[in-house]
Enzyme design. Structure first.
Site, PDB file in Angstrom:
ATOM      1  N   SER A 126     -21.530  17.562-114.707  1.00 51.38           N
ATOM      2  CA  SER A 126     -21.839  15.997-114.897  1.00 51.38           C
ATOM      3  C   SER A 126     -23.272  15.633-114.414  1.00 51.38           C
ATOM      4  O   SER A 126     -23.724  15.979-113.730  1.00 51.38           O
ATOM      5  CB  SER A 126     -20.706  15.180-114.143  1.00 51.38           C
ATOM      6  OG  SER A 126     -20.983  13.873-114.068  1.00 51.38           O
ATOM      7  N   TYR A 150     -15.976  13.046-106.117  1.00 50.47           N
ATOM      8  CA  TYR A 150     -15.739  13.787-107.359  1.00 50.47           C
ATOM      9  C   TYR A 150     -17.099  14.418-107.482  1.00 50.47           C
ATOM     10  O   TYR A 150     -17.061  15.681-108.276  1.00 50.47           O
ATOM     11  CB  TYR A 150     -15.650  12.598-108.317  1.00 50.47           C
ATOM     12  CG  TYR A 150     -15.848  13.205-109.565  1.00 50.47           C
ATOM     13  CD1 TYR A 150     -14.906  13.878-110.566  1.00 50.47           C
ATOM     14  CD2 TYR A 150     -17.084  12.637-110.590  1.00 50.47           C
ATOM     15  CE1 TYR A 150     -15.283  14.348-111.812  1.00 50.47           C
ATOM     16  CE2 TYR A 150     -17.129  13.052-111.841  1.00 50.47           C
ATOM     17  CZ  TYR A 150     -16.435  13.854-112.347  1.00 50.47           C
ATOM     18  OH  TYR A 150     -16.691  14.518-113.593  1.00 50.47           O
ATOM     19  N   LYS A 154     -17.793  18.785-108.435  1.00 49.06           N
ATOM     20  CA  LYS A 154     -18.652  19.494-109.446  1.00 49.06           C
ATOM     21  C   LYS A 154     -19.879  20.122-108.944  1.00 49.06           C
ATOM     22  O   LYS A 154     -20.098  21.284-109.435  1.00 49.06           O
ATOM     23  CB  LYS A 154     -19.350  18.220-110.650  1.00 49.06           C
ATOM     24  CG  LYS A 154     -18.194  17.438-111.333  1.00 49.06           C
ATOM     25  CD  LYS A 154     -17.478  18.339-112.281  1.00 49.06           C
ATOM     26  CE  LYS A 154     -16.505  17.718-112.930  1.00 49.06           C
ATOM     27  NZ  LYS A 154     -15.467  18.758-113.621  1.00 49.06           N
TER      28      LYS A 154
HETATM   29  P1  NAD Z   1      -9.640  13.973-119.097  1.00 50.97           P
HETATM   30  O1  NAD Z   1      -8.853  13.618-117.957  1.00 50.97           O
HETATM   31  O2  NAD Z   1      -9.325  13.198-120.430  1.00 50.97           O
HETATM   32  O3  NAD Z   1      -9.470  15.444-119.377  1.00 50.97           O
HETATM   33  C1  NAD Z   1      -8.809  16.455-118.313  1.00 50.97           C
HETATM   34  C2  NAD Z   1      -7.677  17.206-118.491  1.00 50.97           C
HETATM   35  O4  NAD Z   1      -7.628  18.065-117.725  1.00 50.97           O
HETATM   36  C3  NAD Z   1      -6.461  16.121-118.791  1.00 50.97           C
HETATM   37  O5  NAD Z   1      -5.743  16.406-120.132  1.00 50.97           O
HETATM   38  C4  NAD Z   1      -5.642  16.623-117.478  1.00 50.97           C
HETATM   39  O6  NAD Z   1      -4.377  16.496-117.890  1.00 50.97           O
HETATM   40  C5  NAD Z   1      -6.252  18.119-117.407  1.00 50.97           C
HETATM   41  N1  NAD Z   1      -5.927  18.586-115.948  1.00 50.97           N
HETATM   42  C6  NAD Z   1      -6.278  17.746-114.711  1.00 50.97           C
HETATM   43  N2  NAD Z   1      -6.298  18.733-113.802  1.00 50.97           N
HETATM   44  C7  NAD Z   1      -5.535  19.817-114.214  1.00 50.97           C
HETATM   45  C8  NAD Z   1      -4.984  20.955-113.547  1.00 50.97           C
HETATM   46  N3  NAD Z   1      -4.894  21.133-112.493  1.00 50.97           N
HETATM   47  N4  NAD Z   1      -4.606  21.954-114.589  1.00 50.97           N
HETATM   48  C9  NAD Z   1      -4.362  21.758-115.856  1.00 50.97           C
HETATM   49  N5  NAD Z   1      -4.927  20.680-116.528  1.00 50.97           N
HETATM   50  C10 NAD Z   1      -5.371  19.596-115.588  1.00 50.97           C
HETATM   51  O7  NAD Z   1     -11.072  14.039-118.616  1.00 50.97           O
HETATM   52  P2  NAD Z   1     -12.154  14.105-119.843  1.00 50.97           P
HETATM   53  O8  NAD Z   1     -13.129  12.802-119.870  1.00 50.97           O
HETATM   54  O9  NAD Z   1     -11.793  14.799-120.935  1.00 50.97           O
HETATM   55  O10 NAD Z   1     -13.251  15.084-118.841  1.00 50.97           O
HETATM   56  C11 NAD Z   1     -13.101  16.609-118.922  1.00 50.97           C
HETATM   57  C12 NAD Z   1     -13.909  17.290-118.016  1.00 50.97           C
HETATM   58  O11 NAD Z   1     -15.204  16.826-118.210  1.00 50.97           O
HETATM   59  C13 NAD Z   1     -13.568  16.892-116.613  1.00 50.97           C
HETATM   60  O12 NAD Z   1     -13.697  18.097-115.827  1.00 50.97           O
HETATM   61  C14 NAD Z   1     -14.616  15.787-116.171  1.00 50.97           C
HETATM   62  O13 NAD Z   1     -14.641  15.781-114.889  1.00 50.97           O
HETATM   63  C15 NAD Z   1     -15.696  16.163-116.874  1.00 50.97           C
HETATM   64  N6  NAD Z   1     -16.811  15.169-117.264  1.00 50.97           N
HETATM   65  C16 NAD Z   1     -16.351  13.917-117.836  1.00 50.97           C
HETATM   66  C17 NAD Z   1     -16.976  12.918-118.027  1.00 50.97           C
HETATM   67  C18 NAD Z   1     -16.757  11.725-118.517  1.00 50.97           C
HETATM   68  O14 NAD Z   1     -17.095  10.618-118.493  1.00 50.97           O
HETATM   69  N7  NAD Z   1     -15.502  11.601-119.399  1.00 50.97           N
HETATM   70  C19 NAD Z   1     -18.253  13.019-117.546  1.00 50.97           C
HETATM   71  C20 NAD Z   1     -18.768  14.119-116.922  1.00 50.97           C
HETATM   72  C21 NAD Z   1     -18.068  15.342-116.878  1.00 50.97           C
HETATM   73  C1  WQD Z   2     -22.146   2.547-116.642  1.00 54.62           C
HETATM   74  C2  WQD Z   2     -22.773   1.331-116.501  1.00 54.62           C
HETATM   75  C3  WQD Z   2     -22.009   0.333-114.472  1.00 54.62           C
HETATM   76  C4  WQD Z   2     -18.194  -0.701-115.901  1.00 54.62           C
HETATM   77  C5  WQD Z   2     -19.412   7.634-114.555  1.00 54.62           C
HETATM   78  C6  WQD Z   2     -19.228   8.799-113.550  1.00 54.62           C
HETATM   79  C7  WQD Z   2     -20.310   9.964-113.847  1.00 54.62           C
HETATM   80  C8  WQD Z   2     -19.669  10.355-115.205  1.00 54.62           C
HETATM   81  C9  WQD Z   2     -19.452   9.387-116.157  1.00 54.62           C
HETATM   82  C10 WQD Z   2     -17.729  11.923-115.128  1.00 54.62           C
HETATM   83  C11 WQD Z   2     -23.198   1.181-115.022  1.00 54.62           C
HETATM   84  C12 WQD Z   2     -21.844  -0.435-115.685  1.00 54.62           C
HETATM   85  C13 WQD Z   2     -19.283  -0.256-115.586  1.00 54.62           C
HETATM   86  C14 WQD Z   2     -17.797  -1.982-115.995  1.00 54.62           C
HETATM   87  C15 WQD Z   2     -20.165  -2.365-115.805  1.00 54.62           C
HETATM   88  N1  WQD Z   2     -18.351  10.694-115.298  1.00 54.62           N
HETATM   89  N2  WQD Z   2     -20.436  -1.038-115.774  1.00 54.62           N
HETATM   90  N3  WQD Z   2     -19.183  -2.934-115.676  1.00 54.62           N
HETATM   91  O1  WQD Z   2     -21.230   5.063-113.448  1.00 54.62           O
HETATM   92  O2  WQD Z   2     -22.844   5.970-115.277  1.00 54.62           O
HETATM   93  O3  WQD Z   2     -20.888   7.429-114.635  1.00 54.62           O
HETATM   94  O4  WQD Z   2     -18.851   8.223-115.606  1.00 54.62           O
HETATM   95  O5  WQD Z   2     -18.324  12.961-114.455  1.00 54.62           O
HETATM   96  O6  WQD Z   2     -19.697  10.586-112.911  1.00 54.62           O
HETATM   97  O7  WQD Z   2     -19.785   8.088-112.133  1.00 54.62           O
HETATM   98  O8  WQD Z   2     -20.489   5.476-116.013  1.00 54.62           O
HETATM   99  O9  WQD Z   2     -19.281   3.923-117.467  1.00 54.62           O
HETATM  100  O10 WQD Z   2     -18.768   3.721-115.026  1.00 54.62           O
HETATM  101  O11 WQD Z   2     -20.758   2.866-115.919  1.00 54.62           O
HETATM  102  O12 WQD Z   2     -21.255  -3.351-115.586  1.00 54.62           O
HETATM  103  O13 WQD Z   2     -16.773  -2.624-115.949  1.00 54.62           O
HETATM  104  O14 WQD Z   2     -21.872   0.396-116.771  1.00 54.62           O
HETATM  105  O15 WQD Z   2     -22.353  -0.468-113.435  1.00 54.62           O
HETATM  106  O16 WQD Z   2     -24.465   0.755-114.801  1.00 54.62           O
HETATM  107  P1  WQD Z   2     -21.614   5.868-114.782  1.00 54.62           P
HETATM  108  P2  WQD Z   2     -19.766   4.061-116.148  1.00 54.62           P
END
Ligand code: NAD
Ligand code: WQD
Length: 362
Positions: A126, A150, A154
């Site tokens: 991330s 979190y 990562k």
């Molecule tokens: P999500 O929660 O929709 O998907 C994650 C999946 O992993 C879920 O289906 C959950 O049931 C499964 N899971 C969790 N723990 C598990 C375990 N111990 N064993 C087996 N399955 C398990 O999340 P997402 O948004 O699809 O994110 C996928 C990956 O990408 C995550 O690792 C997340 O940290 C990373 N990521 C997400 C974002 C985002 O904003 N969505 C941003 C950066 C990184």
């Molecule tokens: C985006 C912008 C908020 C909600 C997060 C995690 C990051 C990654 C992606 C997994 C910011 C603003 C948000 C609301 C708002 N996830 N906001 N009102 O914080 O960039 O990233 O998700 O890895 O680790 O930290 O994303 O969508 O929460 O926020 O004003 O109700 O929207 O302040 O400026 P962020 P976000």
């Protein structure tokens, strides 16, 4: 023959979209997920969209015995590792749960992979690993730091992958650092289905648009940005999914005997081993920043809905601006994000309006 890929967390938001992209690119997939933050209905719908059943195993990445059975039953080229917990606020309240799931779980998975000699790995990292960036756009050499469990989980996995690559050059480990994934499949059949009140901006906006939530609070309007609100690099989940296909293609090229033969000829080396990728971090973003107000305006335009909002205090831990340099992904993987903000909003709105209660109604 098609290469077979294990997709952990494949029932989740990004994983389900990536399953479709992998299938379209000709990969065989097996999904492994404990459904802790997803619904089996997502798997059903992906199966319908690709026109064939997906092989699904309900299991936990911390369960080595369950994983071993899966590796014993299949010959995998590699693993795409989405499984993990992702809510920043929850991670502050429950750090042990996050480290256990995200760090211990990944170690268990890597141990089982090692036992079965599967050494190609694509990790869901991330942009959060960059903390508050010193300069923009953020490239992969930028310093890393995190302020919440979190993000630390990562970062910890990235350090583990780096050490693993040093210890044994047969590992090929790509860490994809996603910026802000949004949007949904263009069919409107799969998308992001947050439990309870969404933490992230786009699902929050779409739930306000459909009337499930009264109004949006914008966290801060005094940032040093174009309009005072936070700026992020929103990336369409379909583009993100393609980034995983590109990463796998890269691993296939780098590890194929033909490639190492060509390398041997061109560099006049004598080794006949495939070249090692080692630990390779790659940003997946668009390279463009969009402010919170700009996103609200774009969503309102494409959906025809008004999005009531109020300004509120800054959210603890937020940064002003964050957007990627995606040059490395283009250079090495031949990948770049294609879909604009309007598509991100349009597809989110289609998913939200076709599935007002997410997968629950099914
Ligand atoms: P999500 O929660 O929709 O998907 C994650 C999946 O992993 C879920 O289906 C959950 O049931 C499964 N899971 C969790 N723990 C598990 C375990 N111990 N064993 C087996 N399955 C398990 O999340 P997402 O948004 O699809 O994110 C996928 C990956 O990408 C995550 O690792 C997340 O940290 C990373 N990521 C997400 C974002 C985002 O904003 N969505 C941003 C950066 C990184
Ligand atoms: C985006 C912008 C908020 C909600 C997060 C995690 C990051 C990654 C992606 C997994 C910011 C603003 C948000 C609301 C708002 N996830 N906001 N009102 O914080 O960039 O990233 O998700 O890895 O680790 O930290 O994303 O969508 O929460 O926020 O004003 O109700 O929207 O302040 O400026 P962020 P976000």
């Amino acid at each position: 023959m098609k290469n077979k890929i294990l997709v952990t967390g494949g029932a989740g938001y990004i994983g389900s979209h990536t399953c479709i992209a992998l299938h379209e690119a000709g990969y065989d997939i097996v999904v492994y997920d404990n459904l802790s933050n997803s619904s089996y209905e997502a798997i059903n719908r992906v199966s319908t969209l690709i026109g064939q059943p997906i092989e699904f195993i309900e299991g936990d990445i911390r369960d080595a015995e369950s994983l071993k059975k899966v590796f014993a039953a299949h010959h995998f080229f590699g693993v795409i590792h989405f499984a993990g917990l992702k809510a920043v606020g929850e991670s502050v309240a429950k750090p042990l749960m996050y480290y256990n799931n995200n760090v211990s779980g990944t170690i268990t998975l890597l141990e089982v992979m090692s036992e079965y000699d599967v050494k190609n790995f694509v990790f869901s990292s991330s942009a959060t690993v960059y903390g508050d960036p010193e300069s923009l756009p953020i490239n992969e050499e930028s310093p890393r730091s995190c302020t919440n469990p979190y993000g630390q989980s990562k970062l910890a996995v990235e350090y583990i992958l780096e050490d693993l690559a040093v210890s044994d050059e047969s590992w090929n480990l790509i860490s994809l650092r996603y910026f802000n994934p949004v949007g949904a499949h263009s069919s409107g059949r799969i998308g992001e289905d947050p439990n309870d009140i969404p933490n992230n901006l786009m699902p929050y906006i779409s739930q306000v648009a459909i009337g499930k939530i009264e109004q949006l609070s914008i966290f801060g309007n005094d940032y040093p940005t174009v309009d005072g609100t936070g700026v992020r690099d929103f990336i369409h989940v379909t583009d993100l999914a393609q980034g995983h296909v590109a990463a796998l293609n890269y691993l296939e090229q780098q590890t194929s005997p033909e490639k190492s033969c060509l390398d041997t000829v061109s560099t006049k080396q004598t080794s006949s081993k495939s070249s090692s990728v080692g630990f390779l971090p790659i940003n997946l973003g668009t390279g463009k920043g969009t402010s919170v107000l700009e996103l609200i305006s774009a969503f309102s335009d494409v959906s025809g809905q008004s999005i009531p909002y109020q300004f509120a205090a800054r959210r603890a831990g937020d940064i002003a601006s964050c957007y990627a340099s995606a040059d490395k992904a283009t250079l090495l993987l031949g990948w770049e994000a294609k879909l604009p903000i309007t598509d991100m909003c349009q597809d989110t709105w289609r998913w939200q309006s076709m599935n007002p209660n997410g997968y629950d109604a099914s």
